[in-house]
Structure formats: structure tokens, C-alpha cells
Design an enzyme around this catalytic site. Structure first.
Site, PDB file in Angstrom:
ATOM      1  N   ASN A  32      -4.875   6.660  -1.370  1.00 30.91           N
ATOM      2  CA  ASN A  32      -4.076   7.128  -0.241  1.00 30.91           C
ATOM      3  C   ASN A  32      -3.356   8.444  -0.528  1.00 30.91           C
ATOM      4  O   ASN A  32      -2.870   9.100   0.383  1.00 30.91           O
ATOM      5  CB  ASN A  32      -3.069   6.060   0.188  1.00 30.91           C
ATOM      6  CG  ASN A  32      -3.741   4.995   1.041  1.00 30.91           C
ATOM      7  OD1 ASN A  32      -4.794   5.227   1.614  1.00 30.91           O
ATOM      8  ND2 ASN A  32      -3.144   3.818   1.095  1.00 30.91           N
ATOM      9  N   GLU A  55      -6.744  -1.145  -7.014  1.00 37.17           N
ATOM     10  CA  GLU A  55      -5.904  -0.248  -7.804  1.00 37.17           C
ATOM     11  C   GLU A  55      -4.869  -1.104  -8.545  1.00 37.17           C
ATOM     12  O   GLU A  55      -4.110  -1.841  -7.907  1.00 37.17           O
ATOM     13  CB  GLU A  55      -5.209   0.768  -6.899  1.00 37.17           C
ATOM     14  CG  GLU A  55      -6.186   1.743  -6.265  1.00 37.17           C
ATOM     15  CD  GLU A  55      -5.542   2.680  -5.246  1.00 37.17           C
ATOM     16  OE1 GLU A  55      -6.015   3.818  -5.123  1.00 37.17           O
ATOM     17  OE2 GLU A  55      -4.577   2.283  -4.563  1.00 37.17           O
ATOM     18  N   SER A 109       0.826  -1.207   0.000  1.00 40.11           N
ATOM     19  CA  SER A 109       0.000   0.000   0.000  1.00 40.11           C
ATOM     20  C   SER A 109       0.853   1.247   0.000  1.00 40.11           C
ATOM     21  O   SER A 109       0.346   2.321  -0.288  1.00 40.11           O
ATOM     22  CB  SER A 109      -0.961  -0.001   1.182  1.00 40.11           C
ATOM     23  OG  SER A 109      -0.352  -0.486   2.323  1.00 40.11           O
ATOM     24  N   HIS A 166      -3.513  -3.440  -5.650  1.00 39.84           N
ATOM     25  CA  HIS A 166      -3.784  -2.935  -4.301  1.00 39.84           C
ATOM     26  C   HIS A 166      -5.246  -3.145  -3.936  1.00 39.84           C
ATOM     27  O   HIS A 166      -6.125  -2.401  -4.363  1.00 39.84           O
ATOM     28  CB  HIS A 166      -3.397  -1.453  -4.212  1.00 39.84           C
ATOM     29  CG  HIS A 166      -3.511  -0.897  -2.829  1.00 39.84           C
ATOM     30  ND1 HIS A 166      -4.010   0.353  -2.553  1.00 39.84           N
ATOM     31  CD2 HIS A 166      -3.192  -1.447  -1.622  1.00 39.84           C
ATOM     32  CE1 HIS A 166      -4.000   0.543  -1.244  1.00 39.84           C
ATOM     33  NE2 HIS A 166      -3.504  -0.520  -0.664  1.00 39.84           N
TER      34      HIS A 166
HETATM   35  P1  NAI Z   1      -0.222  -9.401   8.028  1.00 37.79           P
HETATM   36  O1  NAI Z   1       0.798  -9.067   9.032  1.00 37.79           O
HETATM   37  O2  NAI Z   1      -1.611  -9.704   8.463  1.00 37.79           O
HETATM   38  O3  NAI Z   1       0.299 -10.678   7.164  1.00 37.79           O
HETATM   39  C1  NAI Z   1       1.574 -10.738   6.615  1.00 37.79           C
HETATM   40  C2  NAI Z   1       1.932 -12.222   6.466  1.00 37.79           C
HETATM   41  O4  NAI Z   1       3.123 -12.312   5.671  1.00 37.79           O
HETATM   42  C3  NAI Z   1       2.233 -12.932   7.780  1.00 37.79           C
HETATM   43  O5  NAI Z   1       1.470 -14.112   7.857  1.00 37.79           O
HETATM   44  C4  NAI Z   1       3.737 -13.232   7.700  1.00 37.79           C
HETATM   45  O6  NAI Z   1       4.099 -14.430   8.348  1.00 37.79           O
HETATM   46  C5  NAI Z   1       3.947 -13.326   6.230  1.00 37.79           C
HETATM   47  N1  NAI Z   1       5.330 -13.057   5.781  1.00 37.79           N
HETATM   48  C6  NAI Z   1       6.180 -12.099   6.219  1.00 37.79           C
HETATM   49  N2  NAI Z   1       7.350 -12.164   5.539  1.00 37.79           N
HETATM   50  C7  NAI Z   1       7.224 -13.151   4.636  1.00 37.79           C
HETATM   51  C8  NAI Z   1       8.071 -13.682   3.624  1.00 37.79           C
HETATM   52  N3  NAI Z   1       9.289 -13.187   3.419  1.00 37.79           N
HETATM   53  N4  NAI Z   1       7.614 -14.701   2.862  1.00 37.79           N
HETATM   54  C9  NAI Z   1       6.382 -15.215   3.060  1.00 37.79           C
HETATM   55  N5  NAI Z   1       5.531 -14.761   4.008  1.00 37.79           N
HETATM   56  C10 NAI Z   1       5.936 -13.739   4.789  1.00 37.79           C
HETATM   57  O7  NAI Z   1      -0.198  -8.201   6.964  1.00 37.79           O
HETATM   58  P2  NAI Z   1      -1.396  -7.609   6.085  1.00 37.79           P
HETATM   59  O8  NAI Z   1      -2.122  -6.576   6.843  1.00 37.79           O
HETATM   60  O9  NAI Z   1      -2.143  -8.719   5.476  1.00 37.79           O
HETATM   61  O10 NAI Z   1      -0.576  -6.814   4.954  1.00 37.79           O
HETATM   62  C11 NAI Z   1       0.124  -7.492   3.943  1.00 37.79           C
HETATM   63  C12 NAI Z   1       0.468  -6.517   2.831  1.00 37.79           C
HETATM   64  O11 NAI Z   1      -0.731  -5.935   2.312  1.00 37.79           O
HETATM   65  C13 NAI Z   1       1.374  -5.364   3.223  1.00 37.79           C
HETATM   66  O12 NAI Z   1       2.203  -5.049   2.134  1.00 37.79           O
HETATM   67  C14 NAI Z   1       0.384  -4.247   3.472  1.00 37.79           C
HETATM   68  O13 NAI Z   1       0.960  -2.976   3.294  1.00 37.79           O
HETATM   69  C15 NAI Z   1      -0.650  -4.522   2.385  1.00 37.79           C
HETATM   70  N6  NAI Z   1      -1.995  -3.996   2.632  1.00 37.79           N
HETATM   71  C16 NAI Z   1      -2.579  -4.094   3.849  1.00 37.79           C
HETATM   72  C17 NAI Z   1      -3.875  -3.610   4.041  1.00 37.79           C
HETATM   73  C18 NAI Z   1      -4.537  -3.731   5.373  1.00 37.79           C
HETATM   74  O14 NAI Z   1      -5.569  -3.043   5.561  1.00 37.79           O
HETATM   75  N7  NAI Z   1      -4.053  -4.525   6.294  1.00 37.79           N
HETATM   76  C19 NAI Z   1      -4.644  -3.000   2.943  1.00 37.79           C
HETATM   77  C20 NAI Z   1      -3.954  -3.033   1.672  1.00 37.79           C
HETATM   78  C21 NAI Z   1      -2.675  -3.482   1.545  1.00 37.79           C
END
Ligand code: NAI
Length: 502
Positions: free
Chosen positions: A195, A157, A124, A145
Site C-alpha cells: 500500500n 506481509e 492495513s 497483513h
Molecule cells: P468487517 O467489517 O468485514 O469485519 C469486522 C468484524 O469485526 C465484524 O464482524 C465486527 O462485528 C467485528 N468487531 C468489531 N469490533 C470488534 C471488537 N471490539 N471485538 C470483536 N469483534 C469486533 O471488516 P474486514 O473487512 O474483515 O476488516 C477487518 C480488518 O482487516 C480491518 O483492520 C481491515 O483494515 C483489515 N483488512 C481488510 C482488508 C479487506 O480487503 N477488507 C484487507 C486487509 C486487511
């Protein structure tokens, strides 16, 4: 090549937290075989179970039939190792928001997947271009996105990185569209569309508060009940989390090399420092503990309605007030006199639509804020100063109360609350269109679907007239010459082009 990825082709999702699970569910329900991988041992298997439970709930609610659920479950698998993603036609990454970690992941994935697989990041705030920077084939890399919760929110997006090929964008676009989403195209710029353009919605409100112009409850009420927004910025950031919202603001500001149009708020900084992160910590701008009382917006006591008013010039966006006043039994005289547009009150005071100037500069002026629709607005917002007589303020309050509105009186804030927020949104949208970030239509779609705006900023600008935001920002810029309110070149060009065409 530029058609949607076939439903029989595997979609891999890497990172199975909040977003990864949501995106996987969307691809799965659309009919794809889906493979999940997460670097934390056991996490992908947990995600398979969590998605299965969510599908069960959809069956219970009658939104998915039991046979479809069984078939979906049969298509969903956890991978123990990235090598199991080899046959994926699309990989969507939703891992931790860290550039180096994402770069490393894609460098590894590129060794595993076929050369015609599409690679996508759900980042994001990072540069899509930077994530793809070290790849052998960056042309097939896009940003996808999604918004949280991905199964429910329609907007995606589709971000074109510097090296992304058009066919990859078209294919990604067609694929998410086939999944039932509403994709918009945008260039790889800080904050993408939503954003980036939404920043002033929060920042202007925080500034009015920092300047002592009004309290959070009154500002929220102004944007909701007068501006037509679903939620006010204070209550919305309490829901999002102050730390999360501030991090986005800071990231966009830093990415734009500290452009003053995106300057973060000191008040929000202190809130985060104090640990008041919003609903999740029990306290943000507002308290959320059991029994805590939510502060009320300022609402004026009843005042008598004026029997007669005079409208000078064209009230522009506030023209509807004339009809509303007459319907309320108030006599309205209209004159074409050219001393600016204003409503003259019986006591000799003036009521003027927020224009970026301050009340203290004039004798006996009350400003009123912009409304999305003066007929349906349930609140009117007024601003007065020490040069405004109490009688004029009372007459202005009485006038709007006679039209059935609650009335809030705020300090002498140039551009007030709704008007300056909307002017800034219009400016950022015009600037983004001019710089090729996205089309006007996609910007409006993104702001309506991504953050629930009642109308997109481009359409709103059309309703208000080409010069409206430009003139208001010019006045604000004269009073607050930090560069924040300097109208963009795009606004100048549009104003003069329209004047020429007229
Ligand atoms: P989260 O923390 O819930 O999940 C991330 C997952 O990735 C975890 O299960 C972790 O173990 C895993 N992980 C970390 N490093 C890794 C690697 N090298 N290889 C494989 N798995 C790995 O995070 P969330 O909130 O789901 O966000 C994920 C992405 O989505 C980020 O880039 C965030 O900026 C983006 N995003 C998040 C939004 C939100 O509202 N939470 C909305 C839109 C985008």
C-alpha cells in the site's frame, strides 16, 4: 521458539467479517483447531456456518476431500466470550479498523492468553507499534497483513513493530509459510510494502487526467497494453471502491506527515463526494448500469508507414524498436551521433522516449511512452504539442502502426503515462529498501503477488538501467517542483555508485 506454530495448537481469530473468515479458513485447512470470536452476538456462529459452506464448495469442486472437510468442521468453534481463547498459541485480530478499539481488545486479550502466545493484527493502515503500545508484552506482537480474499491470495506481509522481538517475526513468518502462503517481512511504516509503493500507480494516472493529458480509458489502455499491467488504475479503483482506495491514499499521506510523494487526488476526492464509488454504486470513473457503454481509449486512424528512419545514439530501453522496424520492412540507419537519443523521421521530425521533458520545449518532437516489452506491447502511446508538425505526428503514428501497434496520442505530458508511473514506483521501492522497510526481493514479491505487477519495481529498475528513473524524475522535478518528483536520496546514491563502478 522461532519455528512454525504446531498444527495441533489452537489459532484464535477475533473479528469474523470478511478478513477474519478468510484467515480462519486458511488456518483451519492447514490443520489447526480454530476458535472464532466476534463482539456482535451470533456473528461468530454465523462465521462458522459460512466457513463450513465454503469448505463444502471446495469439496464439490474436488479441491478438498470430504473426510478432510469433516475433520476441519470438527476443529472449528465459535467462542461466546474472549475467555474461551485462553489456550490459543496465536490470536489474529481482524476487527474494525480503529486504533482505540484494537488497543482495548489486545489489552483485554493479554489478560486471557498465555504469555507465550503470539498476537497479530491484520490492520492495513494503522501502526502496528501503536496497537501494541500499551501492552505488557509488546515483543510478541506482529502485523500479519493478509490480502482479500485471504484463502486465495498468497501474499502476507509480516510486520515488525518497533517493540516486536525477532523471534516473534520469525515464528509468525514460519507459521504463515506453513499455511501455504508467501510471507514477506517488512518494517512498521505507513502502508507497509504494497500500500506504500503502489500509491503512484493510481496517483500518476489521476494526475495525467487532472492535467487534461488524457482520458481514463486511454490512460488505462496505456498502462495495460503498453505498460503490461493487468488492469489500469481507473478500472482497478472502480473495482476496489473509490472510497476504499482514497482512504488508503489519505491514510498513507497523513502518516507520512503529508509528504508530497503521496498527495491524494482532487479528482478522486470529487468522485467520492459525488457518491460515484465504482462498481458497487453503479458508477465510478466508468458507468456500470445495464447497457452503459464503456468509453474507448483514443486510437489513431491509420497513417502511412515511413519507408526509412534514422536512429541516433542508443535507444536504451526502446532498443528493440530497431529490430521490430526492420522486421516490418522499414529501413533503419543507425548513427552514433551524440545529440541525444532519438529516431529521426523522414520529414525531419524526431521521436524521443519519454524522459520527463515536454514536447513544447523542442521543435518538432513527438515523445513515445515506455513499454514493458516493445515486442509484445499491443499499444504505443505518443505525446505531441503545438510545436510538433502534423506531418511528424502522422509519421510517428504510421511507424508504430507498421509495427502492429494501436496508437494513442495524448497531450504534452512530461514523463507521459507508463514512464512516469514506473519511475515513481522505482523511486519509492529504492527509498523503501534504503530505509530498511523491506528487502529488494521482498518488495518485488509483494508487488507481484499483492497487486499483480508484471515485474517488481526493483527488477524493472535493473532492466532500465540505474540512472533511468533518476534522470526522468530530475527532469519532472524541474518542471513540477513540488517535491513530489524529487528523486530520493537512494536513487542518487545508486546512480552515482553505479557510475563509479562502471
Ligand atoms: P468487517 O467489517 O468485514 O469485519 C469486522 C468484524 O469485526 C465484524 O464482524 C465486527 O462485528 C467485528 N468487531 C468489531 N469490533 C470488534 C471488537 N471490539 N471485538 C470483536 N469483534 C469486533 O471488516 P474486514 O473487512 O474483515 O476488516 C477487518 C480488518 O482487516 C480491518 O483492520 C481491515 O483494515 C483489515 N483488512 C481488510 C482488508 C479487506 O480487503 N477488507 C484487507 C486487509 C486487511
Amino acid at each position: 521458539m522461532d519455528e512454525a506454530i504446531g498444527r495441533d495448537r489452537t489459532v484464535a481469530v477475533v473479528g469474523t467479517g470478511t478478513m477474519g473468515q478468510g484467515i480462519a479458513q486458511v488456518a483451519l485447512v492447514a490443520g489447526h483447531p480454530v476458535r472464532l470470536y466476534d463482539s456482535a452476538p451470533g456473528r461468530a456462529a454465523e462465521a462458522v456456518a459460512a466457513i463450513g459452506a465454503r469448505l463444502d464448495r471446495l469439496v464439490e469442486k474436488g479441491r478438498l476431500d470430504a473426510a478432510a472437510r469433516e475433520a476441519a468442521a470438527g476443529r472449528l468453534h465459535a467462542a461466546e466470550d474472549p475467555s474461551e481463547l485462553a489456550d490459543a498459541a496465536l490470536v489474529v485480530e481482524a476487527i474494525v479498523e480503529d486504533l482505540a478499539v484494537k488497543q482495548r481488545l489486545f489489552a483485554d486479550l493479554e489478560k486471557v492468553v498465555r504469555d507465550d502466545a503470539l498476537l497479530a493484527t491484520n490492520t492495513s493502515s494503522l501502526s502496528v507499534t501503536a496497537i501494541a503500545g500499551g501492552l505488557r508484552l509488546p515483543g510478541r506482537f506482529v502485523g500479519l497483513h493478509f490480502f482479500n480474499p485471504a484463502p486465495l491470495l498468497p501474499l502476507v506481509e509480516v510486520v515488525r513493530g518497533f517493540a516486536t522481538e525477532e523471534t516473534a517475526v520469525t515464528r509468525a513468518y514460519a507459521t504463515v509459510e506453513a499455511w501455504g502462503k508467501t510471507p514477506v517481512r517488512c518494517a512498521d511504516t505507513p502502508g507497509f510494502i504494497v500500500n506504500r509503493i503502489a500509491r503512484p500507480f493510481y496517483a500518476e494516472a489521476f494526475r495525467v487526467y487532472e492535467e487534461g493529458g488524457a482520458d481514463p480509458a486511454t490512460i488505462d489502455a496505456a498502462l495495460r497494453e503498453c505498460g503490461g499491467f493487468r488492469m489500469g488504475p481507473f478500472e482497478l479503483t472502480d473495482l476496489i471502491g473509490q472510497d476504499v482506495n482514497e482512504a488508503v491514499t489519505r491514510s498513507v499521506w497523513e502518516s507520512f506527515f503529508q509528504d508530497p510523494k503521496f498527495t491524494p487526488s482532487l479528482a478522486q476526492r470529487r468522485l467520492v463526494e459525488s457518491g460515484r464509488l465504482g462498481r458497487k454504486s453503479g458508477h465510478g470513473w466508468y458507468p456500470y448500469a445495464e447497457g452503459a457503454r464503456r468509453p474507448e481509449p483514443h486510437t489513431a486512424e491509420p497513417a502511412p508507414a515511413p519507408g526509412r528512419i534514422t536512429v541516433e545514439g542508443d535507444l536504451g530501453p526502446a532498443r528493440e524498436l530497431i529490430a521490430l522496424a526492420r522486421e516490418a520492412g522499414i529501413a533503419v540507419d543507425e548513427t552514433e551521433e551524440d545529440r541525444g537519443t532519438r529516431i529521426l523521421l523522414p520529414g525531419g521530425g524526431q521521436l524521443v522516449l519519454a524522459d520527463g521533458q515536454t514536447s513544447v520545449e523542442f521543435r518538432d518532437v513527438v515523445y513515445f511512452d515506455l513499454a514493458l516489452d516493445y515486442r509484445t506491447a499491443t499499444r504505443a502511446v505518443l505525446s505531441a504539442s503545438g510545436t510538433t508538425s502534423r506531418e511528424t505526428v502522422r509519421e510517428a503514428i504510421g511507424l508504430f502502426q507498421a509495427l502492429g501497434k494501436k496508437v494513442s496520442v495524448i497531450g504534452d505530458v512530461p514523463g507521459m503515462i507508463v514512464a512516469r508511473t514506473v519511475a515513481m514506483l522505482i523511486d519509492l521501492a529504492a527509498d523503501a529498501v534504503a530505509k530498511g522497510v523491506a528487502s529488494a526481493e521482498d518488495i518485488d514479491t509483494a508487488m507481484r503477488l499483492g497487486v499483480n505487477y508484471p515485474v517488481g519495481p526493483v527488477e524493472w529498475s535493473g532492466r532500465l538501467g540505474p540512472a533511468w528513473a533518476h534522470e526522468l524524475l530530475d527532469e519532472l522535478h524541474a518542471r513540477v517542483p513540488t517535491g513530489r518528483y524529487a528523486p530520493s536520496l537512494a536513487l542518487y546514491r545508486r546512480t552515482y555508485a553505479e557510475m563509479d563502478g562502471a
